[in-house]
Scaffold this motif. Sequence first.
Motif, PDB file in Angstrom:
ATOM      1  N   THR A   1       0.840  -1.203   0.000  1.00  0.00           N
ATOM      2  CA  THR A   1       0.000   0.000   0.000  1.00  0.00           C
ATOM      3  C   THR A   1       0.871   1.248   0.000  1.00  0.00           C
ATOM      4  O   THR A   1       0.650   2.180  -0.776  1.00  0.00           O
TER       5      THR A   1
ATOM      6  N   SER B   1       2.915   1.534  -3.388  1.00  0.00           N
ATOM      7  CA  SER B   1       2.086   1.962  -4.521  1.00  0.00           C
ATOM      8  C   SER B   1       1.714   3.437  -4.428  1.00  0.00           C
ATOM      9  O   SER B   1       1.658   4.133  -5.450  1.00  0.00           O
ATOM     10  N   ASN B   2       1.488   3.915  -3.226  1.00  0.00           N
ATOM     11  CA  ASN B   2       1.175   5.338  -3.067  1.00  0.00           C
ATOM     12  C   ASN B   2       2.407   6.208  -3.307  1.00  0.00           C
ATOM     13  O   ASN B   2       2.284   7.322  -3.837  1.00  0.00           O
TER      14      ASN B   2
ATOM     15  N   ALA C   1       2.687   6.270  -7.062  1.00  0.00           N
ATOM     16  CA  ALA C   1       1.653   7.133  -7.630  1.00  0.00           C
ATOM     17  C   ALA C   1       1.984   8.608  -7.418  1.00  0.00           C
ATOM     18  O   ALA C   1       1.792   9.445  -8.313  1.00  0.00           O
TER      19      ALA C   1
ATOM     20  N   THR D   1      -3.249  -2.057  -6.950  1.00  0.00           N
ATOM     21  CA  THR D   1      -3.955  -0.783  -6.798  1.00  0.00           C
ATOM     22  C   THR D   1      -3.476   0.278  -7.789  1.00  0.00           C
ATOM     23  O   THR D   1      -4.032   1.369  -7.840  1.00  0.00           O
ATOM     24  N   LEU D   2      -2.467  -0.052  -8.559  1.00  0.00           N
ATOM     25  CA  LEU D   2      -2.046   0.841  -9.645  1.00  0.00           C
ATOM     26  C   LEU D   2      -2.778   0.496 -10.940  1.00  0.00           C
ATOM     27  O   LEU D   2      -2.685   1.232 -11.923  1.00  0.00           O
TER      28      LEU D   2
ATOM     29  N   VAL E   1      -7.498   5.089   3.073  1.00  0.00           N
ATOM     30  CA  VAL E   1      -6.679   4.041   2.466  1.00  0.00           C
ATOM     31  C   VAL E   1      -7.528   2.801   2.194  1.00  0.00           C
ATOM     32  O   VAL E   1      -7.481   2.214   1.105  1.00  0.00           O
TER      33      VAL E   1
ATOM     34  N   GLU F   1      -8.484   1.186  -1.481  1.00  0.00           N
ATOM     35  CA  GLU F   1      -8.110  -0.175  -1.847  1.00  0.00           C
ATOM     36  C   GLU F   1      -9.325  -1.013  -2.233  1.00  0.00           C
ATOM     37  O   GLU F   1      -9.228  -1.900  -3.078  1.00  0.00           O
TER      38      GLU F   1
ATOM     39  N   LYS G   1      -7.632   1.026  -5.979  1.00  0.00           N
ATOM     40  CA  LYS G   1      -6.856   2.221  -6.309  1.00  0.00           C
ATOM     41  C   LYS G   1      -5.944   2.615  -5.150  1.00  0.00           C
ATOM     42  O   LYS G   1      -6.144   2.192  -4.009  1.00  0.00           O
ATOM     43  N   THR G   2      -4.978   3.464  -5.453  1.00  0.00           N
ATOM     44  CA  THR G   2      -4.174   4.094  -4.408  1.00  0.00           C
ATOM     45  C   THR G   2      -4.962   5.269  -3.832  1.00  0.00           C
ATOM     46  O   THR G   2      -5.911   5.771  -4.463  1.00  0.00           O
ATOM     47  N   THR G   3      -4.546   5.727  -2.678  1.00  0.00           N
ATOM     48  CA  THR G   3      -5.163   6.926  -2.093  1.00  0.00           C
ATOM     49  C   THR G   3      -4.877   8.143  -2.967  1.00  0.00           C
ATOM     50  O   THR G   3      -5.731   9.027  -3.103  1.00  0.00           O
TER      51      THR G   3
ATOM     52  N   TYR H   1       1.487  10.821   1.813  1.00  0.00           N
ATOM     53  CA  TYR H   1       2.211   9.995   0.848  1.00  0.00           C
ATOM     54  C   TYR H   1       3.051  10.858  -0.105  1.00  0.00           C
ATOM     55  O   TYR H   1       4.158  10.463  -0.488  1.00  0.00           O
TER      56      TYR H   1
END
Length: 288
Positions: A20, A23-24, A27, A50-51, A218, A222, A226-228, A241
């Motif tokens: 998590t 990925s954030n 992003a 989540t991307l 968050v 998810e 998706k990411t936040t 993030y």
Amino acid sequence: MTKQIKQIAIYGKGGIGKSTTTSNISAALAEAGYKVMQFGCDPKADSTNTLRGGEYIPTVLDLLHANARVNAYEAIFEGFGGIYCVEAGGPQPGVGCAGRGIISAVQLLKQQDVFEALDLDVVIYDVLGDVVCGGFAVPVREGIAEHVFTVSSSDFMAIYAANNLFKGIQTYSNKGGALLGGVIANSINTDFHRDIIDDFVARTHTQVVEYVPRSLSVTQAELQGKTTIEAAPKSEQADVYRRLAKRIVEHTESKTPTPLDQQELRDWSASWADRLIAVERQSQLLAS
């Protein structure tokens, strides 16, 4: 002159929020204009979900099992913000070495000069950190990553895993291995959470890069795959993030940590247990 690609490894025990967080970070960097590849090194092959809207992608090991020769680009999929997503993969449960996927995937992409061809700015390896075995230690041992960060909470098992990673970094530090950039303190919602992690990094001569609170945004993101950063770009958590990503991409000086030995770690955790009990008793007395 070849551009210097920043290569970063992020470790953490299973369930700590490592993927998590990674990925954030990816992003946020893509949002800031960096060309990013996220390289999932967990046999579950779910680092980049989540991307890509919650979708799984074929892993490098899947492709190598199915074909004698593999074009590395068959294992690369585009995600949010143009992030290049790769999953190393792993063997079937109970068969083979879980670290083999990392070795095979890194070799494949390097042999075909993929990093340079894609003109990447940053490669982030998302690595399972419960056990720093030979395979999972590849980004550290081989110096593939320049800087290593670990995601940890104030829970004992998360700190235990981080301390084990420190031991691995210390082992390879004199052999050209990657060094530690610091600790990403996750799920930090109380002063005690922060005090515990601060004490641990002080004793191991490292640093906290960012404190990341536990946030409902968050979970909501998810559940949408998706990411936040993508799902709640204006949220306070997204800004946390972004701040973390900026600190990591601008980080230049890593060092060898000083891990605690087994007894020191046990004594340290027991002392914190005693402190927490004392505070709880004090609170009960005041309440009565």
